[in-house]
Design a protein around this motif. Sequence first.
Motif: not given
Length: 82
Positions: A6-13, A21-23, A60-62
Amino acid sequence: MAEPRTFGTLTAMYVCVCNAVRDRDLRQAAESGCRSFKELQARTRVATCCGRCGPMAREIFNEALDRQQPGLDPRGLAVQPA
């Protein structure tokens, strides 16, 4: 199974398991000036192995590009209202 990082409140998917490669990596690439999926692949190696992550990676990229430049398609062309 490992706990997600996790990064702060965000979870890396993880989008691309083959190349880890994560989102978050895809969004950061868009924020740092990456403007095409081919360039994204060169920078992150997403969708360069088995390819199963390609559709999700593109989505995700778009979305990240759209946040950068609303009203433009991924090629930088103006989107015509329907």
